[in-house]
Write a protein that holds these residues in place. Structure first.
Motif, PDB file in Angstrom:
ATOM      1  N   VAL A 107     129.553 -27.042  38.545  1.00 16.51           N
ATOM      2  CA  VAL A 107     128.983 -26.076  37.601  1.00 16.51           C
ATOM      3  C   VAL A 107     128.460 -24.892  38.406  1.00 16.51           C
ATOM      4  O   VAL A 107     127.489 -25.020  39.165  1.00 16.51           O
ATOM      5  N   LEU A 108     129.107 -23.746  38.278  1.00 14.74           N
ATOM      6  CA  LEU A 108     128.712 -22.551  39.017  1.00 14.74           C
ATOM      7  C   LEU A 108     127.744 -21.715  38.179  1.00 14.74           C
ATOM      8  O   LEU A 108     128.135 -21.094  37.185  1.00 14.74           O
ATOM      9  N   ALA A 109     126.480 -21.723  38.592  1.00 12.83           N
ATOM     10  CA  ALA A 109     125.465 -20.911  37.926  1.00 12.83           C
ATOM     11  C   ALA A 109     124.591 -20.236  38.983  1.00 12.83           C
ATOM     12  O   ALA A 109     123.365 -20.384  38.986  1.00 12.83           O
ATOM     13  N   PRO A 110     125.230 -19.498  39.924  1.00 11.63           N
ATOM     14  CA  PRO A 110     124.471 -18.921  41.030  1.00 11.63           C
ATOM     15  C   PRO A 110     123.690 -17.669  40.673  1.00 11.63           C
ATOM     16  O   PRO A 110     122.964 -17.118  41.514  1.00 11.63           O
ATOM     17  N   SER A 269     126.558 -12.984  41.688  1.00 13.42           N
ATOM     18  CA  SER A 269     126.314 -13.492  43.032  1.00 13.42           C
ATOM     19  C   SER A 269     127.546 -13.306  43.917  1.00 13.42           C
ATOM     20  O   SER A 269     128.678 -13.532  43.473  1.00 13.42           O
ATOM     21  N   PRO A 270     127.356 -12.914  45.177  1.00 11.74           N
ATOM     22  CA  PRO A 270     128.503 -12.780  46.105  1.00 11.74           C
ATOM     23  C   PRO A 270     129.280 -14.081  46.285  1.00 11.74           C
ATOM     24  O   PRO A 270     130.411 -14.048  46.781  1.00 11.74           O
ATOM     25  N   LEU A 271     128.707 -15.209  45.886  1.00 13.73           N
ATOM     26  CA  LEU A 271     129.432 -16.475  45.977  1.00 13.73           C
ATOM     27  C   LEU A 271     130.756 -16.403  45.224  1.00 13.73           C
ATOM     28  O   LEU A 271     131.755 -17.000  45.649  1.00 13.73           O
ATOM     29  N   ILE A 272     130.785 -15.662  44.121  1.00  9.38           N
ATOM     30  CA  ILE A 272     132.004 -15.556  43.310  1.00  9.38           C
ATOM     31  C   ILE A 272     133.146 -14.956  44.127  1.00  9.38           C
ATOM     32  O   ILE A 272     134.309 -15.294  43.936  1.00  9.38           O
ATOM     33  N   GLY A 273     132.809 -14.093  45.058  1.00  9.12           N
ATOM     34  CA  GLY A 273     133.834 -13.466  45.883  1.00  9.12           C
ATOM     35  C   GLY A 273     134.505 -14.410  46.866  1.00  9.12           C
ATOM     36  O   GLY A 273     135.551 -14.082  47.425  1.00  9.12           O
ATOM     37  N   ALA A 300     131.779 -22.363  34.896  1.00 10.18           N
ATOM     38  CA  ALA A 300     130.933 -21.261  35.361  1.00 10.18           C
ATOM     39  C   ALA A 300     130.226 -20.643  34.163  1.00 10.18           C
ATOM     40  O   ALA A 300     130.780 -20.585  33.053  1.00 10.18           O
ATOM     41  N   LEU A 301     129.012 -20.177  34.381  1.00  6.63           N
ATOM     42  CA  LEU A 301     128.192 -19.680  33.275  1.00  6.63           C
ATOM     43  C   LEU A 301     127.091 -18.786  33.805  1.00  6.63           C
ATOM     44  O   LEU A 301     126.949 -18.596  35.009  1.00  6.63           O
ATOM     45  N   GLY A 302     126.310 -18.228  32.895  1.00  7.52           N
ATOM     46  CA  GLY A 302     125.195 -17.378  33.281  1.00  7.52           C
ATOM     47  C   GLY A 302     125.639 -16.008  33.757  1.00  7.52           C
ATOM     48  O   GLY A 302     126.721 -15.519  33.443  1.00  7.52           O
ATOM     49  N   ASP A 303     124.791 -15.390  34.588  1.00  7.54           N
ATOM     50  CA  ASP A 303     125.033 -14.018  35.039  1.00  7.54           C
ATOM     51  C   ASP A 303     126.310 -13.871  35.852  1.00  7.54           C
ATOM     52  O   ASP A 303     126.877 -12.780  35.940  1.00  7.54           O
ATOM     53  N   ALA A 304     126.767 -14.954  36.503  1.00 10.94           N
ATOM     54  CA  ALA A 304     127.925 -14.861  37.389  1.00 10.94           C
ATOM     55  C   ALA A 304     129.245 -15.035  36.659  1.00 10.94           C
ATOM     56  O   ALA A 304     130.304 -14.886  37.258  1.00 10.94           O
ATOM     57  N   ALA A 305     129.214 -15.349  35.359  1.00 10.19           N
ATOM     58  CA  ALA A 305     130.435 -15.639  34.609  1.00 10.19           C
ATOM     59  C   ALA A 305     130.629 -14.663  33.458  1.00 10.19           C
ATOM     60  O   ALA A 305     129.668 -14.252  32.799  1.00 10.19           O
ATOM     61  N   ALA A 306     131.884 -14.299  33.220  1.00  9.50           N
ATOM     62  CA  ALA A 306     132.233 -13.454  32.077  1.00  9.50           C
ATOM     63  C   ALA A 306     132.607 -14.375  30.913  1.00  9.50           C
ATOM     64  O   ALA A 306     133.775 -14.673  30.674  1.00  9.50           O
ATOM     65  N   VAL A 307     131.580 -14.836  30.199  1.00 11.41           N
ATOM     66  CA  VAL A 307     131.780 -15.768  29.090  1.00 11.41           C
ATOM     67  C   VAL A 307     132.147 -14.975  27.840  1.00 11.41           C
ATOM     68  O   VAL A 307     131.402 -14.057  27.444  1.00 11.41           O
ATOM     69  N   PRO A 308     133.267 -15.260  27.199  1.00 10.16           N
ATOM     70  CA  PRO A 308     133.639 -14.522  25.984  1.00 10.16           C
ATOM     71  C   PRO A 308     132.536 -14.586  24.921  1.00 10.16           C
ATOM     72  O   PRO A 308     131.979 -15.656  24.676  1.00 10.16           O
ATOM     73  N   THR A 432     122.037 -11.298  50.337  1.00  8.60           N
ATOM     74  CA  THR A 432     123.365 -10.854  49.917  1.00  8.60           C
ATOM     75  C   THR A 432     124.419 -10.980  51.021  1.00  8.60           C
ATOM     76  O   THR A 432     125.610 -10.886  50.745  1.00  8.60           O
ATOM     77  N   ASP A 433     123.977 -11.179  52.263  1.00  6.92           N
ATOM     78  CA  ASP A 433     124.944 -11.286  53.360  1.00  6.92           C
ATOM     79  C   ASP A 433     125.067 -12.716  53.887  1.00  6.92           C
ATOM     80  O   ASP A 433     125.443 -12.937  55.029  1.00  6.92           O
ATOM     81  N   ALA A 434     124.762 -13.699  53.042  1.00  6.86           N
ATOM     82  CA  ALA A 434     124.732 -15.095  53.500  1.00  6.86           C
ATOM     83  C   ALA A 434     126.038 -15.842  53.282  1.00  6.86           C
ATOM     84  O   ALA A 434     126.160 -16.994  53.687  1.00  6.86           O
ATOM     85  N   TYR A 435     127.022 -15.199  52.652  1.00  6.97           N
ATOM     86  CA  TYR A 435     128.197 -15.936  52.189  1.00  6.97           C
ATOM     87  C   TYR A 435     129.375 -15.855  53.159  1.00  6.97           C
ATOM     88  O   TYR A 435     129.464 -14.959  53.987  1.00  6.97           O
ATOM     89  N   LEU A 436     130.274 -16.829  53.019  1.00  7.40           N
ATOM     90  CA  LEU A 436     131.436 -16.934  53.890  1.00  7.40           C
ATOM     91  C   LEU A 436     132.678 -16.350  53.224  1.00  7.40           C
ATOM     92  O   LEU A 436     132.753 -16.260  51.997  1.00  7.40           O
ATOM     93  N   SER A 437     133.647 -15.993  54.044  1.00  7.70           N
ATOM     94  CA  SER A 437     134.948 -15.583  53.508  1.00  7.70           C
ATOM     95  C   SER A 437     135.699 -16.834  53.048  1.00  7.70           C
ATOM     96  O   SER A 437     135.322 -17.959  53.389  1.00  7.70           O
TER      97      SER A 437
END
Length: 452
Positions: A107-110, A269-273, A300-308, A432-437
């Protein structure tokens, strides 16, 4: 037989509501529930302006996850990458130890971070209002400006310290400007050398209207309240450049100013990238059931998701609000239970309960279930809504007690100094710079899993 693991990323409104519902609907033997979050609290974001103004203590809006959840395993850290093919999350604990964790359902809710733009000086000098640390910092910073302005003999320095700019005419920006302006106005009674006329607050937004979601009537009412209190509201205007002691607007004005509070929207969240998934304006694209189409068993839900937004149709997606996030969390939990029981999933459909805007003191505008209110009735609705929305009785009591104390005893003007040495840039508090490629995620997952 090993229990399936449900891994929830993020302890905000969406993640907490999902975990609470899963605990209620699933027996302990049916699934193992884990939640990854760097902090052991759910931040009640709508009341951050009250923390910045000192009306509420920081602890009041930090709702304990361990009081809210009873058998969810809380992992103290942040997910810095996801490998959906291997069904693995790469997690950096608060000790900086990096681990890999398998899941059966994810469940992605970052959540989101403050949205910024390529404006000269913005990332160096702007302050956000998205985290508890930022709110605490802003309070200390604003009071420090009053302290320093009251002692300097340099008129230019005093003027720059007593001009404050808030960028963003949405709920966060409007409430932040209103609450802090109320604080600094009250402060002049404690600073004999400061005249209220010296202190100037500016609220600016590139949009033509203030909080358009309220409608023209209530939006204009809020605008009139702010202007009557001496806040200069400029619409159709943004920031062109930020310096250590000046702010330049796009209309050409240059203000002496050492405080720029940036609330001009949020970004996922940059995690989505780190995921190879379709996005809609940076938010991960999901179905109405909040499943990520490209990946098996990922929601996925919340601010990080484009929920219809099925209530509007025409390709609209739900806005990133606490009201949507909490309800989506409950629907995702229901769908996870359905998936475990091989039952059909249900789409998310939102029924709007209305809007509340707390402008501090007796000032507020609200629109519960379509009824337009202002003044004390609106304030009672706004604060009643916030009390009801908090997830523990301890949090409800703390907030109510703080409001009562502030109403009877007034404001204090104390700098805690805890964050005095922090740079306080957006990336410092929001990681914001904590994420991996994507390639780094795959390498970490393979390496860490090979070690067992």
């Amino acid at each position: 037989m090993e229990r399936p693991r449900i891994l929830i990323v993020g302890g905000g409104f969406a993640g907490l509501e999902c975990a609470r519902r899963l605990e209620h609907k699933l027996a302990a033997s049916e699934a193992e529930i884990s939640l990854v979050t760097p902090f052991s609290y759910q931040l009640y974001l709508p009341l951050l302006p009250h923390v910045a103004a000192g009306v509420l203590t920081p602890q009041s809006v930090a709702v304990s996850l361990r009081r809210s959840l009873h058998r969810t395993h809380i992992i103290p850290g942040g997910v810095i990458g996801v490998d959906p093919a291997a069904k693995v999350c790469v997690i950096r604990k608060i000790t900086d130890e990096v681990i890999a964790l398998r899941y059966n359902y994810l469940v992605l809710a970052p959540g989101s971070i403050t949205r910024s733009f390529d404006i000269p000086g913005l990332t160096a000098y702007a302050r956000g209002m998205k985290t508890l640390a930022e709110a605490a910092y802003i309070r200390d910073h604003v009071i420090a400006q009053l302290d320093l302005a009251s002692t300097t003999l340099d008129q230019r320095e005093r003027e720059s310290r007593l001009q404050f700019v808030v960028v963003g005419g949405g709920y966060a920006g409007t409430e932040t400007a209103a609450c802090l302006q109320r604080l600094t106005t009250a402060a002049t009674r404690r600073y004999p050398r400061l005249d209220p006329a010296m202190i100037k607050w500016h609220l600016i937004d590139i949009a033509p209207k203030l909080m358009p979601e309220l409608g023209d009537k209530l939006g204009n009412t809020a605008l009139q309240i702010l202007r009557a209190r001496g806040i200069e509201v400029s619409l159709g205007v943004s920031v062109a450049e930020v310096g250590a002691e000046t702010v330049k607007f796009t209309d050409g004005r240059v203000l002496p100013c050492r405080t720029l509070i940036w609330t001009a929207g949020v970004a996922a969240s940059p995690l989505i990238g780190t995921l190879d998934a379709d996005t809609v304006r940076g938010r991960i694209a999901v179905t109405a059931e909040m499943r990520v189409p490209q990946f098996d068993s990922v929601f996925a839900l919340g601010d990080a998701a484009a929920v219809p937004d099925l209530s509007k149709g025409d390709g609209a997606v739900c806005p990133p609000t606490a009201q949507h996030s909490a309800r989506q969390g409950r629907r995702v939990a229901d769908n996870l239970v359905a998936a475990l029981h091989n039952e059909p999933l249900q789409p998310y459909y939102h029924k709007d309960l209305g809007l509340v805007v707390d402008l501090g003191g007796k000032d507020a505008v609200s629109k519960p279930i379509g009824v337009e209110l202002k003044g004390v009735p609106a304030q009672l609705v706004a604060r009643g809504y916030h009390i009801m929305a908090m997830r523990t009785n301890v949090a409800k009591f703390r907030v109510g007690a703080n409001w009562l104390l502030n109403a009877t005893a007034g404001d204090d003007f104390v700098r805690t100094g805890f964050l005095a040495r922090q740079p306080a840039r957006l990336r410092d508090f929001e990681y914001t710079d904590a994420y991996l490629s994507r390639e780094q995620v795959r390498q970490h997952a393979q390496s860490l899993l090979a070690k067992g």
